[in-house]
Design an enzyme around this catalytic site. Structure first.
Site, PDB file in Angstrom:
ATOM      1  N   SER A 126      20.866  43.814  40.504  1.00  0.00           N
ATOM      2  CA  SER A 126      20.186  42.530  40.368  1.00  0.00           C
ATOM      3  C   SER A 126      20.811  41.519  41.308  1.00  0.00           C
ATOM      4  CB  SER A 126      20.342  42.054  38.919  1.00  0.00           C
ATOM      5  OG  SER A 126      19.968  40.708  38.810  1.00  0.00           O
ATOM      6  N   TYR A 157      25.990  40.266  31.328  1.00  0.00           N
ATOM      7  CA  TYR A 157      24.949  41.134  31.886  1.00  0.00           C
ATOM      8  C   TYR A 157      25.198  41.366  33.379  1.00  0.00           C
ATOM      9  CZ  TYR A 157      20.555  42.367  34.165  1.00  0.00           C
ATOM     10  OH  TYR A 157      19.616  42.958  34.973  1.00  0.00           O
ATOM     11  N   LYS A 159      26.298  44.893  35.831  1.00  0.00           N
ATOM     12  CA  LYS A 159      25.681  45.367  37.082  1.00  0.00           C
ATOM     13  C   LYS A 159      26.738  45.448  38.186  1.00  0.00           C
ATOM     14  CE  LYS A 159      21.462  45.859  35.638  1.00  0.00           C
ATOM     15  NZ  LYS A 159      20.915  47.207  35.479  1.00  0.00           N
TER      16      LYS A 159
HETATM   17  P1  NAD Z   1      13.065  47.198  30.167  1.00  0.00           P
HETATM   18  O1  NAD Z   1      13.890  46.785  29.011  1.00  0.00           O
HETATM   19  O2  NAD Z   1      11.602  47.008  30.091  1.00  0.00           O
HETATM   20  O3  NAD Z   1      13.351  48.729  30.520  1.00  0.00           O
HETATM   21  C1  NAD Z   1      14.603  49.335  30.298  1.00  0.00           C
HETATM   22  C2  NAD Z   1      14.338  50.647  29.594  1.00  0.00           C
HETATM   23  O4  NAD Z   1      15.589  51.323  29.373  1.00  0.00           O
HETATM   24  C3  NAD Z   1      13.673  50.476  28.223  1.00  0.00           C
HETATM   25  O5  NAD Z   1      12.565  51.334  28.135  1.00  0.00           O
HETATM   26  C4  NAD Z   1      14.762  50.868  27.226  1.00  0.00           C
HETATM   27  O6  NAD Z   1      14.222  51.438  26.061  1.00  0.00           O
HETATM   28  C5  NAD Z   1      15.577  51.856  28.056  1.00  0.00           C
HETATM   29  N1  NAD Z   1      16.982  51.981  27.641  1.00  0.00           N
HETATM   30  C6  NAD Z   1      17.889  50.987  27.441  1.00  0.00           C
HETATM   31  N2  NAD Z   1      19.073  51.510  27.116  1.00  0.00           N
HETATM   32  C7  NAD Z   1      18.943  52.858  27.133  1.00  0.00           C
HETATM   33  C8  NAD Z   1      19.829  53.944  26.867  1.00  0.00           C
HETATM   34  N3  NAD Z   1      21.094  53.737  26.538  1.00  0.00           N
HETATM   35  N4  NAD Z   1      19.350  55.201  26.967  1.00  0.00           N
HETATM   36  C9  NAD Z   1      18.050  55.433  27.301  1.00  0.00           C
HETATM   37  N5  NAD Z   1      17.166  54.448  27.544  1.00  0.00           N
HETATM   38  C10 NAD Z   1      17.615  53.168  27.471  1.00  0.00           C
HETATM   39  O7  NAD Z   1      13.666  46.446  31.467  1.00  0.00           O
HETATM   40  P2  NAD Z   1      13.081  46.363  32.934  1.00  0.00           P
HETATM   41  O8  NAD Z   1      12.695  44.968  33.180  1.00  0.00           O
HETATM   42  O9  NAD Z   1      12.122  47.438  33.183  1.00  0.00           O
HETATM   43  O10 NAD Z   1      14.428  46.620  33.763  1.00  0.00           O
HETATM   44  C11 NAD Z   1      14.778  47.893  34.228  1.00  0.00           C
HETATM   45  C12 NAD Z   1      16.132  47.795  34.927  1.00  0.00           C
HETATM   46  O11 NAD Z   1      16.076  46.851  35.979  1.00  0.00           O
HETATM   47  C13 NAD Z   1      17.264  47.333  34.006  1.00  0.00           C
HETATM   48  O12 NAD Z   1      18.435  48.057  34.341  1.00  0.00           O
HETATM   49  C14 NAD Z   1      17.429  45.875  34.365  1.00  0.00           C
HETATM   50  O13 NAD Z   1      18.744  45.407  34.124  1.00  0.00           O
HETATM   51  C15 NAD Z   1      17.120  45.903  35.846  1.00  0.00           C
HETATM   52  N6  NAD Z   1      16.658  44.601  36.347  1.00  0.00           N
HETATM   53  C16 NAD Z   1      15.562  44.015  35.770  1.00  0.00           C
HETATM   54  C17 NAD Z   1      15.123  42.780  36.222  1.00  0.00           C
HETATM   55  C18 NAD Z   1      13.916  42.109  35.598  1.00  0.00           C
HETATM   56  O14 NAD Z   1      13.691  40.935  35.855  1.00  0.00           O
HETATM   57  N7  NAD Z   1      13.110  42.786  34.790  1.00  0.00           N
HETATM   58  C19 NAD Z   1      15.813  42.143  37.265  1.00  0.00           C
HETATM   59  C20 NAD Z   1      16.920  42.768  37.839  1.00  0.00           C
HETATM   60  C21 NAD Z   1      17.328  44.007  37.371  1.00  0.00           C
HETATM   61  C1  UD1 Z   2      17.002  35.537  34.795  1.00  0.00           C
HETATM   62  C2  UD1 Z   2      18.439  35.915  34.576  1.00  0.00           C
HETATM   63  C3  UD1 Z   2      18.837  36.972  35.590  1.00  0.00           C
HETATM   64  C4  UD1 Z   2      17.901  38.168  35.502  1.00  0.00           C
HETATM   65  C5  UD1 Z   2      16.466  37.668  35.692  1.00  0.00           C
HETATM   66  C6  UD1 Z   2      15.447  38.743  35.557  1.00  0.00           C
HETATM   67  C7  UD1 Z   2      19.484  33.912  33.633  1.00  0.00           C
HETATM   68  C8  UD1 Z   2      20.440  32.800  33.866  1.00  0.00           C
HETATM   69  N1  UD1 Z   2      19.272  34.731  34.672  1.00  0.00           N
HETATM   70  O1  UD1 Z   2      16.870  35.025  36.101  1.00  0.00           O
HETATM   71  O2  UD1 Z   2      20.163  37.385  35.361  1.00  0.00           O
HETATM   72  O3  UD1 Z   2      18.227  39.115  36.489  1.00  0.00           O
HETATM   73  O4  UD1 Z   2      16.173  36.670  34.705  1.00  0.00           O
HETATM   74  O5  UD1 Z   2      15.428  39.273  34.257  1.00  0.00           O
HETATM   75  O6  UD1 Z   2      18.936  34.073  32.547  1.00  0.00           O
HETATM   76  N2  UD1 Z   2      12.318  28.617  33.697  1.00  0.00           N
HETATM   77  C9  UD1 Z   2      11.729  27.516  33.106  1.00  0.00           C
HETATM   78  N3  UD1 Z   2      11.234  27.642  31.838  1.00  0.00           N
HETATM   79  C10 UD1 Z   2      11.315  28.809  31.127  1.00  0.00           C
HETATM   80  C11 UD1 Z   2      11.914  29.935  31.743  1.00  0.00           C
HETATM   81  C12 UD1 Z   2      12.405  29.793  33.031  1.00  0.00           C
HETATM   82  O7  UD1 Z   2      11.655  26.447  33.714  1.00  0.00           O
HETATM   83  O8  UD1 Z   2      10.872  28.844  29.970  1.00  0.00           O
HETATM   84  C13 UD1 Z   2      12.811  28.481  35.081  1.00  0.00           C
HETATM   85  C14 UD1 Z   2      14.294  28.791  35.238  1.00  0.00           C
HETATM   86  O9  UD1 Z   2      15.067  27.644  35.059  1.00  0.00           O
HETATM   87  C15 UD1 Z   2      14.340  29.337  36.686  1.00  0.00           C
HETATM   88  C16 UD1 Z   2      12.979  30.007  36.852  1.00  0.00           C
HETATM   89  O10 UD1 Z   2      12.130  29.447  35.853  1.00  0.00           O
HETATM   90  O11 UD1 Z   2      14.421  28.276  37.600  1.00  0.00           O
HETATM   91  C17 UD1 Z   2      13.020  31.521  36.666  1.00  0.00           C
HETATM   92  O12 UD1 Z   2      13.623  31.805  35.401  1.00  0.00           O
HETATM   93  P1  UD1 Z   2      13.673  33.289  34.804  1.00  0.00           P
HETATM   94  O13 UD1 Z   2      12.341  33.908  34.879  1.00  0.00           O
HETATM   95  O14 UD1 Z   2      14.339  33.211  33.480  1.00  0.00           O
HETATM   96  O15 UD1 Z   2      14.584  34.087  35.835  1.00  0.00           O
HETATM   97  P2  UD1 Z   2      16.068  33.716  36.371  1.00  0.00           P
HETATM   98  O16 UD1 Z   2      16.667  32.622  35.610  1.00  0.00           O
HETATM   99  O17 UD1 Z   2      15.984  33.576  37.840  1.00  0.00           O
END
Ligand code: NAD
Ligand code: UD1
Length: 348
Positions: free
Chosen positions: A126, A150, A154
Site C-alpha cells: 500500500s 496496519y 505492510k
Molecule cells: P478485502 O477485505 O475485501 O479482501 C481480503 C480478503 O482476505 C477477504 O476475502 C478476507 O476474508 C481474506 N482474509 C483475511 N485474512 C485472511 C486469512 N488469514 N486467511 C485467509 N483469508 C484471509 O480487502 P481488499 O480491499 O480486497 O484488499 C486486498 C489486499 O489489498 C489487502 O491485503 C489489503 O491490505 C490490500 N490493500 C487494499 C487497499 C484498498 O483500498 N482496498 C489499498 C491498499 C492495499
Molecule cells: C485509507 C487508509 C489507508 C488505506 C486506504 C485504502 C487512513 C488514514 N488511511 O486511505 O491506509 O490504504 O484507506 O483502504 O485511514 N474522506 C472524507 N470523508 C469520509 C472518508 C474519507 O472526507 O467519510 C477523505 C479523507 O480525508 C481522504 C480521502 O477522503 O482525504 C480518501 O479517504 P479514504 O478513502 O479513507 O482513503 P485514505 O485515507 O487515502
C-alpha cells in the site's frame, strides 16, 4: 500447459476482480480465503460472468497444514497474496490481531511456498508504507515509514520479502524467489457488469463507498474531513485507481515474474496509481455529474492521521511492467454506482 495462480484473499474486493481478470486471461485460478471479510457469492458471480470455474478452499493462510494440502493437491505456478486485514482504525485498536494475520500469515504462506518450491509471488502492499514523505508524488525509492499498525504490517512484510529474496545469494543451488511488491494507491470502482464490487461491513471508512451509500439514501450525510488543507479547494487529495486497472497490474506483474526480466530472481516494488491527484470535492462533483444524484455533505474537521495530499509516480510500472491505468474518474464513479444500485445490500 496450464498456468495456475493461487489467489489468497480471492473472495474479497480486489481479489474477486483479480480472479475474474485472471480467468478471462486464460489462467487457472485456485482461491484460498477464510471468508473473514467476504462472501462466497463473489466467486460464484465471477464464475458466472466468465463462464469458467475456479477452485476454492476455505482455509486460513495461518493454518500451515491446510495450506500445504492445497499446494499438494493443486499444481501452482505463482501466488497473488491479497489475504489480510485492512482497516486502519481497527489496527490501532487491535494491533496484535493485525500483526498476527498480516505478518505471521505471510510467514506461513512463504514457508509453505518454499516447501512446495513455488517461488513467484505478487504481494498487495500500500502507498501507506511511505508514511509522511516530504514530496507529494511518491517514487518507489522513498524511505518507508508507516504511521499506523496496519501500515507497519505492510512495511514489515515488505522487509521480510526483501530479506527472503536476498537470502537467495547464499543458496545458489536453489531456484530464486521472484517477488513483485505492488503499492496500491486508492482503489475504487467495480467491474463493469455491476455484479461484483466492494461490500464493506457496517459503516464504510473509505470515501467512495460512503459517497455511494449517501447517494442511495442508506446514510444521511457525508462528512468531508478537512477543508483547510493547503490544496486548491482545501480538501484532501489522493490518487484514485479503478480496481480493474489495478488487478490488470497484477497480471502484468505475473507476466514479468515469468519472463527473462526476473530470470535471476529478485524482489521489486512498484507503485500502482494513476499518477494524478484528485480532491474530495472533485470526487463528489464527478459522482454527481455521472449519476445525476445529489450527495448530501458537510464540511467537518480533519480526520486524525490523514495527509493533505499524495499521489503516485507510476513511471516504473510503465517502464518495467508495461502497465498504466486506462480508466478515468468518470468510469470509477459510474461503475461504483452501477454496482451499488444493482446490489443495494451488497452480496446479501
Ligand atoms: P478485502 O477485505 O475485501 O479482501 C481480503 C480478503 O482476505 C477477504 O476475502 C478476507 O476474508 C481474506 N482474509 C483475511 N485474512 C485472511 C486469512 N488469514 N486467511 C485467509 N483469508 C484471509 O480487502 P481488499 O480491499 O480486497 O484488499 C486486498 C489486499 O489489498 C489487502 O491485503 C489489503 O491490505 C490490500 N490493500 C487494499 C487497499 C484498498 O483500498 N482496498 C489499498 C491498499 C492495499
Ligand atoms: C485509507 C487508509 C489507508 C488505506 C486506504 C485504502 C487512513 C488514514 N488511511 O486511505 O491506509 O490504504 O484507506 O483502504 O485511514 N474522506 C472524507 N470523508 C469520509 C472518508 C474519507 O472526507 O467519510 C477523505 C479523507 O480525508 C481522504 C480521502 O477522503 O482525504 C480518501 O479517504 P479514504 O478513502 O479513507 O482513503 P485514505 O485515507 O487515502
Amino acid at each position: 500447459m496450464a498456468n495456475t495462480i493461487l489467489v489468497t484473499g480471492g473472495a474479497g474486493y480486489i481479489g474477486s476482480h483479480a480472479c475474474l481478470e485472471l480467468l478471462q486471461a486464460g489462467y487457472q485460478v485456485v482461491v484460498v480465503d477464510n471468508l473473514a471479510n467476504s462472501k462466497l457469492e463473489s466467486l460464484k458471480r465471477v464464475q458466472e460472468i466468465t463462464g469458467k470455474s475456479l477452485a476454492f478452499y476455505q482455509v486460513d493462510i495461518r493454518d500451515h497444514d491446510a495450506l500445504a494440502d492445497v499446494f499438494a493437491k493443486e499444481s501452482i505456478n505463482a501466488v497473488i497474496h491479497f489475504a489480510g486485514l485492512k482497516a486502519v482504525g481497527e489496527s490501532c485498536e487491535q494491533p496484535q490481531m493485525y500483526y498476527h494475520n498480516n505478518v505471521y500469515g505471510t510467514l506461513v504462506l512463504t514457508q509453505v511456498m518454499a516447501e512446495s518450491n513455488v517461488k513467484q509471488l505478487v504481494f498487495s502492499s500500500s502507498a501507506t508504507v511511505y508514511g509522511a514523505a516530504e514530496q507529494v508524488q511518491y517514487t518507489e525509492d522513498l524511505p518507508i515509514g508507516a504511521i499506523n499498525p496496519y501500515g507497519r504490517t505492510k512495511a514489515m512484510v515488505e522487509d521480510i520479502l526483501r530479506d527472503l529474496s536476498a537470502s537467495d545469494s547464499l543458496k545458489p543451488s536453489q531456484s530464486p524467489w521472484k517477488i513483485a511488491v505492488l503499492r496500491y494507491f486508492n482503489p475504487i470502482g467495480a467491474h463493469e457488469s455491476g455484479r461484483i464490487g466492494e461490500d464493506p461491513n457496517g459503516i464504510p471508512n473509505n470515501l467512495m463507498p460512503y459517497v455511494t451509500q449517501v447517494a442511495i439514501g442508506k446514510l444521511a450525510q457525508l462528512s468531508v474531513f478537512g477543508d483547510d488543507y493547503p490544496t486548491p479547494d482545501g480538501t484532501g487529495i489522493r490518487d484514485y485507481i479503478h480496481v480493474v486497472d489495478l488487478v490488470k497490474g497484477h497480471i502484468k506483474a505475473i507476466e514479468a515474474l515469468q519472463s527473462e526480466k526476473f530470470a535471476d530472481g529478485g524482489c521489486k516494488a512498484y507503485n500502482l496509481g494513476a499518477g494524478k491527484g484528485c480532491s474530495v470535492l472533485e470526487i463528489i462533483n464527478t459522482f454527481e455529474k455521472v449519476t445525476g444524484r445529489k450527495v448530501n455533505y458537510k464540511m467537518a474537521p480533519r480526520r486524525a492521521g490523514d495527509l493533505a495530499e499524495y499521489f503516485a509516480d507510476p513511471a516504473l510500472a510503465l517502464r518495467e511492467l508495461n502497465w498504466k491505468v486506462e480508466k478515468n474518474l468518470e468510469d470509477m464513479a459510474a461503475d461504483t454506482w452501477n454496482w451499488q444500485v444493482n446490489n443495494p445490500q451488497g452480496y446479501n
